[in-house]
Scaffold this motif. Structure first.
Motif, PDB file in Angstrom:
ATOM      1  N   PHE A 295      -4.543  -3.964  -8.201  1.00 47.97           N
ATOM      2  CA  PHE A 295      -5.068  -5.310  -7.745  1.00 47.97           C
ATOM      3  C   PHE A 295      -5.390  -5.431  -6.582  1.00 47.97           C
ATOM      4  CE2 PHE A 295      -0.433  -5.591  -7.253  1.00 47.97           C
ATOM      5  CZ  PHE A 295      -0.420  -6.545  -5.935  1.00 47.97           C
ATOM      6  N   ASP A 296      -6.132  -6.519  -6.232  1.00 48.46           N
ATOM      7  CA  ASP A 296      -6.655  -6.713  -4.807  1.00 48.46           C
ATOM      8  C   ASP A 296      -5.510  -7.430  -4.256  1.00 48.46           C
ATOM      9  OD1 ASP A 296      -7.744  -7.853  -2.610  1.00 48.46           O
ATOM     10  OD2 ASP A 296      -9.604  -8.355  -3.561  1.00 48.46           O
ATOM     11  N   MET A 297      -5.057  -6.786  -2.987  1.00 48.20           N
ATOM     12  CA  MET A 297      -3.927  -7.226  -2.360  1.00 48.20           C
ATOM     13  C   MET A 297      -3.928  -8.494  -1.501  1.00 48.20           C
ATOM     14  SD  MET A 297      -1.453  -5.294  -2.269  1.00 48.20           S
ATOM     15  CE  MET A 297      -0.470  -5.713  -0.574  1.00 48.20           C
ATOM     16  N   ALA A 298      -5.418  -9.103  -1.591  1.00 48.98           N
ATOM     17  CA  ALA A 298      -5.743 -10.497  -1.318  1.00 48.98           C
ATOM     18  C   ALA A 298      -5.068 -11.636  -2.143  1.00 48.98           C
ATOM     19  CB  ALA A 298      -7.321 -11.104  -1.371  1.00 48.98           C
ATOM     20  N   TYR A 299      -4.440 -11.238  -3.154  1.00 44.24           N
ATOM     21  CA  TYR A 299      -3.705 -12.149  -4.295  1.00 44.24           C
ATOM     22  C   TYR A 299      -2.392 -11.691  -4.474  1.00 44.24           C
ATOM     23  CZ  TYR A 299      -8.614 -12.820  -5.731  1.00 44.24           C
ATOM     24  OH  TYR A 299     -10.000 -13.208  -5.897  1.00 44.24           O
ATOM     25  N   HIS A 311      -4.380 -10.233 -13.821  1.00 41.24           N
ATOM     26  CA  HIS A 311      -5.344  -9.617 -14.902  1.00 41.24           C
ATOM     27  C   HIS A 311      -5.563 -10.780 -16.002  1.00 41.24           C
ATOM     28  CE1 HIS A 311      -5.309  -5.948 -12.941  1.00 41.24           C
ATOM     29  NE2 HIS A 311      -3.904  -6.041 -12.557  1.00 41.24           N
ATOM     30  N   SER A 341      -1.035  -2.179  -3.184  1.00 41.95           N
ATOM     31  CA  SER A 341      -2.001  -1.893  -4.539  1.00 41.95           C
ATOM     32  C   SER A 341      -3.329  -1.755  -3.879  1.00 41.95           C
ATOM     33  CB  SER A 341      -1.566  -2.848  -5.566  1.00 41.95           C
ATOM     34  OG  SER A 341      -2.415  -2.506  -6.815  1.00 41.95           O
ATOM     35  N   ALA A 342      -4.196  -1.397  -4.936  1.00 41.15           N
ATOM     36  CA  ALA A 342      -5.683  -1.335  -4.564  1.00 41.15           C
ATOM     37  C   ALA A 342      -6.219  -1.237  -6.070  1.00 41.15           C
ATOM     38  CB  ALA A 342      -6.377  -0.200  -3.662  1.00 41.15           C
ATOM     39  N   PRO A 343      -7.384  -2.147  -6.346  1.00 40.69           N
ATOM     40  CA  PRO A 343      -7.968  -1.871  -7.777  1.00 40.69           C
ATOM     41  C   PRO A 343      -8.514  -0.700  -8.033  1.00 40.69           C
ATOM     42  CG  PRO A 343      -8.609  -3.613  -6.447  1.00 40.69           C
ATOM     43  CD  PRO A 343      -7.953  -2.982  -5.685  1.00 40.69           C
ATOM     44  N   THR A 347      -0.334   0.739  -8.185  1.00 35.77           N
ATOM     45  CA  THR A 347       0.391  -0.209  -7.794  1.00 35.77           C
ATOM     46  C   THR A 347       1.902   0.307  -7.478  1.00 35.77           C
ATOM     47  OG1 THR A 347      -0.646  -2.216  -8.706  1.00 35.77           O
ATOM     48  CG2 THR A 347       1.671  -2.379  -7.582  1.00 35.77           C
TER      49      THR A 347
END
Length: 358
Positions: A295-299, A311, A341-343, A347
């Protein structure tokens, strides 16, 4: 009573005790030890406090009690900034470093009103209010979760009865509507179960003991394989990963983290799930890693809060409660939990089971 710096409980009983206390030798009043709470109260550095001695600390003539009994007396003592502290001192005889001494507990005299004491009382009151509010919220959540079950069962039961008895007369669209109602009630029942799990984590008694996390993880991996035998995934679980935690809560924590890794790597051809541990600045950090969706670490700030999902439900099923449960288990143990994590690159969830430095 004997107090030894080599004792396992010395740090907890003395050094980390929130009550200001120090130890002085009976013979001459020389200060032998002082805890952090006392240093904050008096304002001295440790070396300064130890060099003062009882006579240098006291404004009025003050000597250690001669007898073996506990004694309580009010004394005026000197703060580092030159101001005077009116303290109630409790003297308790003990042996320290092999010689007779007194353990001295220092408290602000209740008859003296100070800004510090007023602030302390306010903090204690707020803490009591916070604990009461938390208990009420847990009781409310538990009650609501139970009370919702009966009407949900009725909705689901009567919807299925209509489908069975009158399905032919309803037509395709009517049957689809009732099917969706049944699916929605099933989803709601899952959410209620998840809420109850979250509440129970906060209500259950925590009992720490040595545990083998590797064994628990191996059992969980076998259960996942058994429930989905067609699924291909590689588990990397080294032997001998140990910890100290409540066995039931540790099992639940690993079920959440390994279960999430299993779920979010389900669309990867060669899924890999790993349990590991490493030392960072004297702290034992455990982790569960996968090579799944990521996932995007911004979230990342939303990751461990209730009902926040990163998701869509049509991508991965779930209640949005699992990681909130994991967060609660870890914080109940005094630890921390975070993610990297990264898309599309997987994770890694890191966690500790003790506060930093312990």
């Amino acid at each position: 009573m004997a107090l030894r710096e080599s004792d396992a409980g010395y740090r907890e009983l003395f050094e980390e005790n929130p009550e200001p206390m120090w130890v002085c030798r009976r013979e001459d009043g020389r200060i032998l030890a002082v805890n952090e709470a006392a240093l904050r109260l008096y304002g001295y550095a440790r070396s300064e406090f130890l060099a003062l001695g009882l006579s240098g600390l006291s404004v009025d003539p003050c000597s250690a009690p001669a007898g073996e009994d506990d004694l309580e007396r009010t004394c005026r003592q000197r703060h580092r900034d030159g101001s005077e502290l009116e303290l109630k001192l409790t003297w308790r005889p003990l042996w320290f470093q092999g010689e007779p001494a007194h353990l001295v507990l220092a408290r602000i005299n209740p008859s003296v009103s100070t800004g510090e004491e007023s602030l302390r009382r306010q903090l204690e009151e707020r803490l009591v209010q916070l604990e009461a509010a938390q208990r009420e919220m847990e009781a409310f959540s538990y009650s609501i979760s139970h009370d919702l079950r009966a009407p949900l069962r009725h909705i689901d039961g009567f919807s299925r009865a209509v489908l069975d008895d009158f399905g032919a007369a309803l037509g395709d669209q009517g049957r689809e509507y009732l099917t969706r109602i049944c699916q929605a009630t099933g989803k709601m029942a899952q959410l209620i179960d998840a809420i109850l799990q979250f509440v129970r984590v906060g209500r259950c008694e925590l009992t720490r003991q040595p545990i083998d996390l590797s064994v628990k993880a191996q059992v969980i991996s076998l259960e996942l394989r058994h429930n989905d035998p067609a699924r291909q995934a590689e588990f990397d679980i080294p032997e001998g990963i140990k910890g100290e935690a409540d066995p039931k809560l540790a099992r639940q924590l690993l079920e959440v983290l390994i279960g999430n890794a299993w779920k979010f790597s389900s669309k990867v051809g060669e899924a890999r799930i790993r349990l590991g541990v490493k030392e960072e600045e004297g702290e034992r950090v455990y982790f569960v890693a996968d090579n799944g969706a990521g996932f995007d670490m911004a979230y990342a700030g939303k990751l461990f809060t209730l009902f926040n999902r990163l998701h869509r439900t049509d991508e991965f099923e779930g209640s949005g409660v699992g990681l909130a449960i994991a967060h609660r288990i870890v914080t109940r143990h005094g630890g921390r939990i975070w993610a990297e994590s990264a898309p599309g690159k997987g994770t890694t969830i890191f966690f500790t089971l003790t506060s930093r430095g312990n």
